[in-house]
Design a protein around this motif. Structure first.
Motif, PDB file in Angstrom:
ATOM      1  N   ALA A 113       7.650   9.158   4.033  1.00 51.31           N
ATOM      2  CA  ALA A 113       6.540   8.218   4.492  1.00 51.31           C
ATOM      3  C   ALA A 113       7.113   6.874   5.227  1.00 51.31           C
ATOM      4  N   ASN A 114       8.097   6.414   4.689  1.00 48.43           N
ATOM      5  CA  ASN A 114       8.595   5.148   5.081  1.00 48.43           C
ATOM      6  C   ASN A 114       9.465   5.600   6.647  1.00 48.43           C
ATOM      7  N   ASP A 115      10.180   6.511   6.612  1.00 48.08           N
ATOM      8  CA  ASP A 115      10.648   7.187   7.925  1.00 48.08           C
ATOM      9  C   ASP A 115       9.703   7.188   8.885  1.00 48.08           C
ATOM     10  N   LEU A 116       8.380   8.029   8.329  1.00 47.75           N
ATOM     11  CA  LEU A 116       7.600   7.915   9.532  1.00 47.75           C
ATOM     12  C   LEU A 116       6.800   6.778   9.964  1.00 47.75           C
ATOM     13  N   VAL A 117       6.894   6.008   9.112  1.00 47.51           N
ATOM     14  CA  VAL A 117       6.187   4.620   9.743  1.00 47.51           C
ATOM     15  C   VAL A 117       7.079   3.790  10.347  1.00 47.51           C
ATOM     16  N   GLU A 118       8.324   3.900  10.259  1.00 50.08           N
ATOM     17  CA  GLU A 118       9.131   3.212  11.372  1.00 50.08           C
ATOM     18  C   GLU A 118       9.587   3.888  12.543  1.00 50.08           C
ATOM     19  N   LEU A 119       9.054   5.106  12.339  1.00 49.99           N
ATOM     20  CA  LEU A 119       9.040   6.103  13.778  1.00 49.99           C
ATOM     21  C   LEU A 119       7.716   5.672  14.536  1.00 49.99           C
ATOM     22  N   MET A 120       6.593   5.466  13.884  1.00 44.08           N
ATOM     23  CA  MET A 120       5.394   5.344  14.574  1.00 44.08           C
ATOM     24  C   MET A 120       5.147   4.058  14.884  1.00 44.08           C
ATOM     25  N   ILE A 121       5.450   3.189  13.918  1.00 42.10           N
ATOM     26  CA  ILE A 121       5.109   1.490  14.220  1.00 42.10           C
ATOM     27  C   ILE A 121       6.556   0.795  13.805  1.00 42.10           C
ATOM     28  N   PRO A 122       7.560   0.971  14.787  1.00 50.97           N
ATOM     29  CA  PRO A 122       8.613   0.176  14.221  1.00 50.97           C
ATOM     30  C   PRO A 122       8.357  -1.268  13.962  1.00 50.97           C
ATOM     31  N   GLY A 123       8.957  -1.668  12.646  1.00 47.92           N
ATOM     32  CA  GLY A 123       8.876  -2.858  12.303  1.00 47.92           C
ATOM     33  C   GLY A 123       7.765  -3.084  11.179  1.00 47.92           C
ATOM     34  N   ALA A 124       6.945  -2.125  11.240  1.00 47.89           N
ATOM     35  CA  ALA A 124       5.732  -2.053  10.193  1.00 47.89           C
ATOM     36  C   ALA A 124       6.526  -2.100   8.736  1.00 47.89           C
ATOM     37  N   ARG A 125       5.738  -2.700   7.671  1.00 52.68           N
ATOM     38  CA  ARG A 125       6.496  -3.311   6.416  1.00 52.68           C
ATOM     39  C   ARG A 125       5.718  -2.358   5.337  1.00 52.68           C
ATOM     40  N   PRO A 126       6.168  -1.191   4.937  1.00 53.39           N
ATOM     41  CA  PRO A 126       5.758  -0.405   3.709  1.00 53.39           C
ATOM     42  C   PRO A 126       5.573  -1.225   2.344  1.00 53.39           C
ATOM     43  N   VAL A 127       4.473  -1.180   1.700  1.00 54.03           N
ATOM     44  CA  VAL A 127       4.313  -1.822   0.295  1.00 54.03           C
ATOM     45  C   VAL A 127       3.917  -0.858  -0.480  1.00 54.03           C
ATOM     46  N   PRO A 128       4.669   0.093  -0.816  1.00 47.82           N
ATOM     47  CA  PRO A 128       4.221   1.002  -1.749  1.00 47.82           C
ATOM     48  C   PRO A 128       4.168   0.758  -3.325  1.00 47.82           C
ATOM     49  N   PHE A 129       3.167   0.986  -4.096  1.00 48.38           N
ATOM     50  CA  PHE A 129       3.210   0.425  -5.327  1.00 48.38           C
ATOM     51  C   PHE A 129       2.153   1.411  -5.970  1.00 48.38           C
ATOM     52  N   GLY A 130       2.099   0.995  -7.495  1.00 47.76           N
ATOM     53  CA  GLY A 130       1.351   1.818  -8.347  1.00 47.76           C
ATOM     54  C   GLY A 130       1.501   2.838  -9.585  1.00 47.76           C
ATOM     55  N   HIS A 131       0.602   3.556  -9.829  1.00 40.74           N
ATOM     56  CA  HIS A 131       0.746   4.149 -11.115  1.00 40.74           C
ATOM     57  C   HIS A 131       1.807   5.257 -11.079  1.00 40.74           C
ATOM     58  N   LEU A 132       3.035   5.099 -11.112  1.00 40.67           N
ATOM     59  CA  LEU A 132       3.882   6.352 -11.095  1.00 40.67           C
ATOM     60  C   LEU A 132       3.797   7.140 -12.395  1.00 40.67           C
TER      61      LEU A 132
END
Length: 476
Positions: free
Chosen positions: A370-389
């Motif tokens: 998902a991080n790779d995808l985000v950088e491809l679609m919206i360069p510079g966007a900042r993923p903040v994934p968190f939660g209930h592992l």
């Protein structure tokens, strides 16, 4: 199922007002406003009237009349939902049915370890009542001060303690529900075993008010923990987090009540924008695991277990550093870092959000892809994934690039959602883990569920609400 309605006539609105009384039938725009938008301001609607019944019988009278005149009704609890299920559409023809006055605690049964409460009681009030009789109601959410029991059941909310206690569905033994035609299903049984055909209760839980309106519930109670240890561990990567989860779970078993992951960027947002929050560890780490182990038995067995596991994990290089809370204040501060994670992202501009679940072992792969995808679609966007592992539920949120126009960024919401959800489905996951479907994911649901499942769901909807008056345009 959707229905097209004109705004109810003055005669119809007056009849609704007669059911609840004028003080509880809101029509002034200023009074309506709090019920017409949610806290993220993503969904706004209009309503002909907001009704606030004070009894189950008044709810029944409202739905009976609404069914007769074909008036659309949108049930609403504490208005903390994140997918727009509780917000009316923009037609102005819908009626908001607020359960906020149904706040009675009808019964507490310590022998059965149950508590019967009405739908408008806040989650926090339910927790406090359980605590007052030396019991635990374990459902815990960031919005617990304002979300209501009916709402958390209607969305099958999850929260921080799912690992040990399950979702809202697992914490309810019985329900009282008003059906679309005004009939009341009296299903308030405090039974662990009831093998009498179809499980009607679980049809209403998670249905987002589309099959009936929950007015009361029998909730499970548990012994209060006598010992509880909370700690935060710094990790080099996500693979270390899944390994640590397995290690602690093997050692603690059902005593492991929570296991959350936080990225460094999320911790920085919390420290920057949260009130009186600071970095608990001396150095920065790529990821953090926030975990809680508890036991109903008094003593220091849990503390010794956690300290031994952390010490061994540090010695083997599995974790880089850790801190164990030694007071209620420190425990509160550690959990605050997690609880403000969604809230503080608002201060960094637009945030495109995903509430998804994947198999635990595949969480690192999901986030990497998902991080790779985000950088491809919206360069510079900042993923903040968190939660209930601990249960594979990740809130994959993406903050806008620094300096980008917020509206321009948020225009990418649907495209980014679709792309991330494709990764989720490819990994055998779900596009909604605990927030529901509502308006946000309604059009995505057929792709995620499949034709047979959607046909079955539509058949159930038609059977329970043939005129389509309950929360139209949501879920299906």
């Amino acid at each position: 199922m959707t229905i097209e309605l004109q705004p109810p006539s003055e005669e119809i609105l007056a009849a609704f007002e007669d059911i609840v009384g004028a003080p509880y039938a809101l029509r002034d725009p200023k009074d309506l406003a709090p019920y017409l938008t949610e806290w993220r301001d993503r969904y706004q609607g209009k309503a002909a009237i907001v009704l606030k019944p004070g009894t189950t019988e008044e709810v029944a009278a409202i739905l009976r009349y609404a069914n007769e005149v074909r008036a659309a009704v949108v049930p609403q609890g504490g208005n903390t939902g994140l997918v727009g299920a509780q917000i009316p559409d923009e037609s102005g023809s819908q009626i908001v049915l607020s359960l906020e006055r149904l706040t009675q605690i009808r019964d507490v049964d310590l022998a059965s370890n149950t508590m019967t409460v009405e739908a408008g009681l806040t989650l926090q009030a339910a927790q406090q009542r359980a605590q007052s009789v030396d019991r635990l109601f374990p459902l815990s959410l960031a919005s617990e001060g304002s979300c209501q029991i009916g709402g958390v059941l209607s969305t099958n909310a999850g929260g921080l303690a799912v690992l040990a206690y399950g979702n809202a569905r697992d914490l309810a033994l019985g329900l009282e529900v008003v059906l679309a035609d005004g009939r009341i299903w009296h299903g308030l049984k405090a039974l662990r075993k009831d093998n009498t055909g179809y499980d009607l209760k679980n049809l209403f839980i998670g249905a987002e008010g589309t099959l009936g309106v929950i007015t009361a519930a029998v909730l499970r109670l548990y012994p209060r923990p006598a010992e509880k240890i909370t700690c935060l561990a710094g990790l080099r990567d996500l693979e270390a987090a899944t390994d640590l989860l397995a290690r602690i779970h093997d050692a603690a078993g059902p005593m492991l009540t929570a296991f959350e992951i936080l990225p460094r960027i999320g911790l920085e947002f919390a420290i920057k924008h949260g009130n009186d929050l600071h970095d608990p560890l001396k150095t920065h780490h790529a990821w953090y695991a926030l975990l809680e182990v508890s036991s109903p038995l008094a003593g220091d067995a849990v503390q010794k277990l956690v300290e031994a596991q952390l010490s061994e994990a540090i010695d083997t290089g599995l974790i880089e550093d850790a801190v164990v809370a030694t007071s209620e204040r420190q425990t509160h501060e550690l959990w605050r870092l997690r609880e403000v994670m969604s809230e503080v992202q608002k201060h960094e501009g637009g945030s495109i959000k995903h509430d998804v679940s994947v198999p635990i072992a595949r969480v690192p792969e999901f986030i990497d892809r998902a991080n790779d995808l985000v950088e491809l679609m919206i360069p510079g966007a900042r993923p903040v994934p968190f939660g209930h592992l601990g249960d594979g539920n990740i809130h994959y949120n993406v903050s806008q690039p620094v300096g980008m126009n917020k509206d321009v960024y948020l225009s990418n919401w649907e495209a980014l959602n679709a792309a991330v959800h494709e990764i989720v489905l490819d990994l055998g996951g779900s596009i909604s883990a605990e927030h529901g479907i509502g308006r946000m994911k309604r059009d995505l649901l057929p792709h995620a569920k499949g034709a047979v499942a959607i046909d079955l769901m539509k058949s159930i909807k038609a059977a329970f609400d043939p005129n389509g008056i309950l929360n139209p345009g949501k879920l299906l």
